[in-house]
Write a protein that holds these residues in place. Structure first.
Motif, PDB file in Angstrom:
ATOM      1  N   THR A 148       5.532  -1.481  -8.940  1.00 47.06           N
ATOM      2  CA  THR A 148       4.257  -2.184  -8.814  1.00 47.06           C
ATOM      3  C   THR A 148       3.428  -1.574  -7.700  1.00 47.06           C
ATOM      4  N   ARG A 149       4.086  -1.274  -6.611  1.00 51.02           N
ATOM      5  CA  ARG A 149       3.371  -0.681  -5.471  1.00 51.02           C
ATOM      6  C   ARG A 149       2.772   0.668  -5.849  1.00 51.02           C
ATOM      7  N   ARG A 150       3.550   1.494  -6.538  1.00 58.06           N
ATOM      8  CA  ARG A 150       3.032   2.809  -6.938  1.00 58.06           C
ATOM      9  C   ARG A 150       1.849   2.670  -7.889  1.00 58.06           C
ATOM     10  N   ALA A 151       1.966   1.725  -8.826  1.00 58.74           N
ATOM     11  CA  ALA A 151       0.890   1.524  -9.799  1.00 58.74           C
ATOM     12  C   ALA A 151      -0.374   1.014  -9.111  1.00 58.74           C
ATOM     13  N   LEU A 152      -0.223   0.043  -8.194  1.00 55.88           N
ATOM     14  CA  LEU A 152      -1.385  -0.506  -7.497  1.00 55.88           C
ATOM     15  C   LEU A 152      -2.045   0.559  -6.633  1.00 55.88           C
ATOM     16  N   GLU A 153      -1.233   1.382  -6.002  1.00 54.96           N
ATOM     17  CA  GLU A 153      -1.768   2.461  -5.170  1.00 54.96           C
ATOM     18  C   GLU A 153      -2.588   3.431  -6.014  1.00 54.96           C
ATOM     19  N   LEU A 162     -12.019  -0.303  -6.868  1.00 55.93           N
ATOM     20  CA  LEU A 162     -11.938  -1.135  -5.669  1.00 55.93           C
ATOM     21  C   LEU A 162     -10.983  -2.291  -5.947  1.00 55.93           C
ATOM     22  N   VAL A 163     -10.057  -2.514  -5.026  1.00 55.52           N
ATOM     23  CA  VAL A 163      -8.986  -3.492  -5.212  1.00 55.52           C
ATOM     24  C   VAL A 163      -8.958  -4.452  -4.029  1.00 55.52           C
ATOM     25  N   ALA A 164      -8.761  -5.721  -4.327  1.00 58.60           N
ATOM     26  CA  ALA A 164      -8.619  -6.733  -3.275  1.00 58.60           C
ATOM     27  C   ALA A 164      -7.477  -7.674  -3.635  1.00 58.60           C
ATOM     28  N   ILE A 178      -6.146 -11.415  -2.950  1.00 59.44           N
ATOM     29  CA  ILE A 178      -6.647 -12.709  -2.497  1.00 59.44           C
ATOM     30  C   ILE A 178      -5.523 -13.723  -2.592  1.00 59.44           C
ATOM     31  N   THR A 179      -5.115 -14.262  -1.460  1.00 54.90           N
ATOM     32  CA  THR A 179      -3.888 -15.054  -1.403  1.00 54.90           C
ATOM     33  C   THR A 179      -3.996 -16.210  -0.424  1.00 54.90           C
ATOM     34  N   GLY A 180      -3.066 -17.138  -0.537  1.00 55.01           N
ATOM     35  CA  GLY A 180      -2.957 -18.216   0.430  1.00 55.01           C
ATOM     36  C   GLY A 180      -2.165 -17.811   1.650  1.00 55.01           C
ATOM     37  N   ARG A 181      -1.491 -16.683   1.586  1.00 57.90           N
ATOM     38  CA  ARG A 181      -0.725 -16.207   2.743  1.00 57.90           C
ATOM     39  C   ARG A 181      -1.662 -15.841   3.889  1.00 57.90           C
ATOM     40  N   ALA A 182      -1.106 -15.825   5.093  1.00 57.07           N
ATOM     41  CA  ALA A 182      -1.873 -15.382   6.249  1.00 57.07           C
ATOM     42  C   ALA A 182      -2.267 -13.921   6.054  1.00 57.07           C
ATOM     43  N   LEU A 183      -3.399 -13.536   6.609  1.00 59.20           N
ATOM     44  CA  LEU A 183      -3.902 -12.174   6.440  1.00 59.20           C
ATOM     45  C   LEU A 183      -2.901 -11.134   6.940  1.00 59.20           C
ATOM     46  N   SER A 184      -2.352 -11.332   8.124  1.00 54.85           N
ATOM     47  CA  SER A 184      -1.405 -10.360   8.678  1.00 54.85           C
ATOM     48  C   SER A 184      -0.162 -10.246   7.803  1.00 54.85           C
ATOM     49  N   ASP A 185       0.254 -11.363   7.229  1.00 54.06           N
ATOM     50  CA  ASP A 185       1.436 -11.392   6.364  1.00 54.06           C
ATOM     51  C   ASP A 185       1.212 -10.547   5.117  1.00 54.06           C
ATOM     52  N   VAL A 186       0.121 -10.802   4.397  1.00 62.89           N
ATOM     53  CA  VAL A 186      -0.096 -10.087   3.135  1.00 62.89           C
ATOM     54  C   VAL A 186      -0.395  -8.614   3.373  1.00 62.89           C
ATOM     55  N   ARG A 187      -1.052  -8.287   4.458  1.00 67.14           N
ATOM     56  CA  ARG A 187      -1.307  -6.865   4.742  1.00 67.14           C
ATOM     57  C   ARG A 187      -0.004  -6.113   4.981  1.00 67.14           C
ATOM     58  N   ASN A 188       0.967  -6.771   5.599  1.00 73.17           N
ATOM     59  CA  ASN A 188       2.267  -6.145   5.803  1.00 73.17           C
ATOM     60  C   ASN A 188       3.012  -5.953   4.481  1.00 73.17           C
ATOM     61  N   ARG A 189       2.771  -6.853   3.529  1.00 70.91           N
ATOM     62  CA  ARG A 189       3.473  -6.786   2.250  1.00 70.91           C
ATOM     63  C   ARG A 189       2.783  -5.855   1.250  1.00 70.91           C
ATOM     64  N   VAL A 190       1.524  -5.535   1.512  1.00 69.53           N
ATOM     65  CA  VAL A 190       0.792  -4.596   0.650  1.00 69.53           C
ATOM     66  C   VAL A 190       0.204  -3.508   1.560  1.00 69.53           C
ATOM     67  N   PRO A 191       1.050  -2.618   2.084  1.00 72.89           N
ATOM     68  CA  PRO A 191       0.589  -1.631   3.073  1.00 72.89           C
ATOM     69  C   PRO A 191      -0.057  -0.408   2.411  1.00 72.89           C
ATOM     70  N   LEU A 192      -1.178  -0.650   1.735  1.00 70.39           N
ATOM     71  CA  LEU A 192      -1.848   0.419   1.002  1.00 70.39           C
ATOM     72  C   LEU A 192      -3.251   0.658   1.550  1.00 70.39           C
ATOM     73  N   ARG A 193      -3.628   1.904   1.643  1.00 69.98           N
ATOM     74  CA  ARG A 193      -4.971   2.253   2.100  1.00 69.98           C
ATOM     75  C   ARG A 193      -5.999   1.905   1.033  1.00 69.98           C
ATOM     76  N   GLY A 194      -7.177   1.543   1.488  1.00 72.28           N
ATOM     77  CA  GLY A 194      -8.273   1.315   0.570  1.00 72.28           C
ATOM     78  C   GLY A 194      -8.280  -0.040  -0.103  1.00 72.28           C
ATOM     79  N   VAL A 195      -7.304  -0.892   0.209  1.00 72.68           N
ATOM     80  CA  VAL A 195      -7.231  -2.224  -0.390  1.00 72.68           C
ATOM     81  C   VAL A 195      -7.834  -3.239   0.577  1.00 72.68           C
ATOM     82  N   SER A 196      -8.662  -4.133   0.048  1.00 69.83           N
ATOM     83  CA  SER A 196      -9.231  -5.221   0.852  1.00 69.83           C
ATOM     84  C   SER A 196      -8.357  -6.463   0.690  1.00 69.83           C
TER      85      SER A 196
END
Length: 260
Positions: free
Chosen positions: A46-51, A58-60, A62-80
């Motif tokens: 999934t990570r490779r495909a999303l990358e 353009l990819v974003a 949008i989650t209920g998780r804390a911002l720092s939490d989800v950014r750590n779980r989706v460590p991809l450049r260019g994603v909002s």
């Protein structure tokens, strides 16, 4: 609802013509639902495909998780990212947080203190403090106690005031009583990312909280993970595996020309 797999040609035709801004939930959409939310991870495929998709569109997330939490779980450049149901945002390298008025801030402090003992009284409750919101996960508490747990949380929210309770899958989220949800977040994210033309907004999610985005983006391509007769989404995937298949199909379909 229409089966997205059956109607994939129509979906891709619209994306080919206008491009798209792809917005996705995390838990249950990009990552399988797991008993312990802290252990949620995207699969490597999934990570490779999303990358790969993020290099074309353009990819974003949008989650209920804390911002720092989800950014750590989706460590991809260019994603909002949007975290905390729209209260936190990361776009174009900048973090923005919605200003919460004093009364809801005090109410969050009050209910945080009031409900912490709930997790100690009932087995199987996972209390998640996301600073700007709170979540009570009760999937592993005895089923006979679920109604009692939900009732106690909702009662506390009502009595405290200046807060709202948003129910999800075996979770109750407590947020400030201001007009921010995944719907407002998706609309704002689209406005921030859209450039020339009118790229198709695509939103994929699986939870009750994603329904706000499905309703706001009624003219877009909205896809629910799991069929539901009550959902506002236009299409559905039978399971989360459909998300992975869609990402891969999107990659192959765009190799003839890169869009951003």
């Amino acid at each position: 609802m229409k089966d997205a797999k059956i109607h994939i040609d129509a979906i891709l035709a619209r994306i080919r013509k206008h491009g798209c801004i792809l917005m996705l939930d995390f838990d249950g959409t990009l990552a399988p639902l797991v008993p312990d939310p802290a252990r949620a991870r995207m699969r490597a495929s999934t990570r490779r495909a999303l990358e790969a998709v993020a290099r074309c569109y353009l990819v974003a997330v949008i989650t209920g998780r804390a911002l720092s939490d989800v950014r750590n779980r989706v460590p991809l450049r260019g994603v909002s990212f949007v975290g905390n149901h729209g209260l936190e945002q990361f776009v174009k390298g900048k973090i923005r947080r919605v200003r919460i008025p004093a009364a809801p801030r005090r109410a969050l402090d009050t209910i945080r203190t009031r409900l912490r003992p709930l997790a100690r009284r009932h087995k199987g409750i996972y209390f998640e403090d996301k600073v700007y919101s709170l979540s009570f996960h009760y999937r592993h508490s005895p089923r006979s106690k679920h109604a009692e747990i939900r009732a106690e949380i909702v009662k506390a929210v009502r009595e405290t005031g200046n807060l709202r309770a948003v129910e999800g899958v075996f979770v109750i989220n407590i947020l400030p009583a201001i007009r921010r949800d995944k719907g407002t977040a998706a609309r704002e994210m689209y406005a921030l990312l859209a450039k020339k033309g009118k790229p198709a907004p695509v939103f994929i999610g699986d939870d009750v909280t994603d329904e706000d985005a499905f309703r706001v983006l009624r003219n877009g391509i909205t896809i629910r993970v799991g069929k539901s007769t009550s959902s506002a989404a236009k299409y559905y995937f039978k399971s989360r595996a459909g998300v992975d298949r869609f990402l891969k199909v999107l990659i192959h379909d765009t190799r003839r020309g890169v869009r951003r």
